[in-house]
Design a protein around this motif. Structure first.
Motif, PDB file in Angstrom:
ATOM      1  N   CYS A  46       0.839  -1.197   0.000  1.00 42.69           N
ATOM      2  CA  CYS A  46       0.000   0.000   0.000  1.00 42.69           C
ATOM      3  C   CYS A  46       0.876   1.249   0.000  1.00 42.69           C
ATOM      4  O   CYS A  46       1.748   1.396   0.858  1.00 42.69           O
ATOM      5  N   PHE A  47       0.625   2.155  -0.942  1.00 46.79           N
ATOM      6  CA  PHE A  47       1.429   3.358  -1.097  1.00 46.79           C
ATOM      7  C   PHE A  47       0.587   4.598  -0.806  1.00 46.79           C
ATOM      8  O   PHE A  47      -0.396   4.870  -1.493  1.00 46.79           O
ATOM      9  N   GLY A  48       0.980   5.350   0.222  1.00 46.31           N
ATOM     10  CA  GLY A  48       0.276   6.582   0.541  1.00 46.31           C
ATOM     11  C   GLY A  48      -0.895   6.364   1.482  1.00 46.31           C
ATOM     12  O   GLY A  48      -0.841   5.541   2.392  1.00 46.31           O
ATOM     13  N   GLN A  49      -1.965   7.119   1.262  1.00 49.14           N
ATOM     14  CA  GLN A  49      -3.121   7.117   2.160  1.00 49.14           C
ATOM     15  C   GLN A  49      -4.069   5.964   1.806  1.00 49.14           C
ATOM     16  O   GLN A  49      -5.063   6.140   1.111  1.00 49.14           O
ATOM     17  N   ILE A  50      -3.727   4.800   2.289  1.00 49.31           N
ATOM     18  CA  ILE A  50      -4.509   3.586   2.043  1.00 49.31           C
ATOM     19  C   ILE A  50      -4.971   3.038   3.390  1.00 49.31           C
ATOM     20  O   ILE A  50      -4.187   2.960   4.338  1.00 49.31           O
TER      21      ILE A  50
END
Length: 338
Positions: A46-50
């Motif tokens: 998961c990359f970032g706001q997940i």
């Protein structure tokens, strides 16, 4: 041989993952982005706001599905780990070996030697394909000398010093391997990367580190206790040890392919006010697609003597390391390309 499962790369910001029966569902607001059978998934990155539901986190831990979180830059943040698998006697032996300088250096020497040999192979491949280059030839000769010296390292610190010298030699001429105009590599810069080439290298190294961590955990080893890299809270030391074998033949060659084939271009990078450089969202997705395709490519494993998908190489090496620590083999056999 272990089956190569799929990896889910979640890059769309504010996505939400949850479990529905035996499937993993990805949503963004009220929109369903995808639904996949959990039995086909080996890792979720998961990359970032997940966001991930607590129940899915627990399920991933129980089923051995790797779940890791990164910033949008690709910098590793955390991973969800379930109950430890494998024989506790193997892990006890691993810890004892880590406290034994002689045993530690016996493995560290081999991993450093593999890194140097694989880096030199990348340079020699360039010389074969594109003709004589005095700078590459000189660097290859220096790496050959480093390879001879590392065999006699008496301590882990000595092996690490030789590794650092060899890495400096290798990266000093890395720019000679880049054929696309505009991409310039002036040296390795890590946190944060300040140019496109370093941004690509750091991102791909981070991906493969997680592959190594999952493979080590899968065979029952603790990815946090290594032999080359020192223990540090939160550091995947053994995974970083294993990564050394794959930097040049897997990560570096992959990055060079992306650049030289123009799959990634200068316009695909975002330059932050802080000086950091990162991939744009669309470019990151394109890279992950190419990375997943690369993992499917089969190569002949030099020790096992069978065709293995590149994505399973960390599992193969983790398995060989576990066998050595258990006492089934006299030596650990690192991954060295021919």
């Amino acid at each position: 041989m272990k089956k190569l499962l799929n990896t889910l790369y979640i890059t769309r910001q504010e996505s939400y993952l949850h479990k529905d029966r035996e499937t993993i569902v990805i949503k963004n607001g009220d929109q369903k982005l995808g639904q996949f059978p959990s039995l086909t998934i080996g890792n979720i990155l998961c990359f970032g706001q997940i966001s991930v539901s607590p129940f899915l986190m627990g399920y991933c831990g129980e089923q051995g599905i790797g779940l890791a979180f990164y910033t949008e830059y690709g910098r590793f943040l955390a991973r969800v780990q379930g109950k430890q698998t494998g024989n506790v006697l193997l892990r006890r032996a691993q810890y004892r070996w880590a406290d034994d300088e002689n045993r530690s250096v016996s493995i560290a020497r081999l991993m450093v030697a593999a890194k140097i040999a694989n880096g030199r192979s990348v340079l020699m491949r360039e010389l074969r394909n594109h003709g004589d280059n005095p700078m590459l030839t000189q660097a290859a000769d220096k790496l050959a000398n480093s390879l001879r010296r590392v065999k006699h390292a008496k301590t882990v610190a000595e092996a690490m010093g030789m590794e650092g010298d060899a890495a400096a030699t290798y990266f000093s001429i890395f720019n000679e391997l880049i054929r696309e105009n505009g991409f310039v590599f002036g040296g390795r810069v890590r946190r944060p990367p300040t140019d496109p080439v370093n941004a690509l290298l750091s991102f791909v190294y981070s991906l493969i580190t997680q592959e190594c961590a999952s493979a080590l955990q899968g065979v029952g080893l603790d990815p946090y206790v290594g032999y080359l890299h020192q223990d540090r809270p939160g550091r995947l030391s053994l995974a970083l040890d294993l990564l050394e074998e794959f930097r040049a033949p897997w990560a570096d060659r992959f990055v060079l392919t992306l650049i030289n084939r123009r799959q990634i271009q200068l316009k695909d990078f975002v330059h932050e006010a802080s000086g950091a450089v990162r991939l744009s969202d669309d470019a990151r997705k394109a890279l992950l697609v190419a990375y997943q395709e690369r993992k499917q490519v089969e190569v002949m494993h030099p020790y096992l003597q069978e065709q293995v998908p590149i994505g399973l190489l960390p599992h193969c090496q983790a398995m060989l390391l576990a066998r050595h620590i258990r006492g089934d083999t006299e030596f650990y056999t690192p991954y060295i390309v021919k």
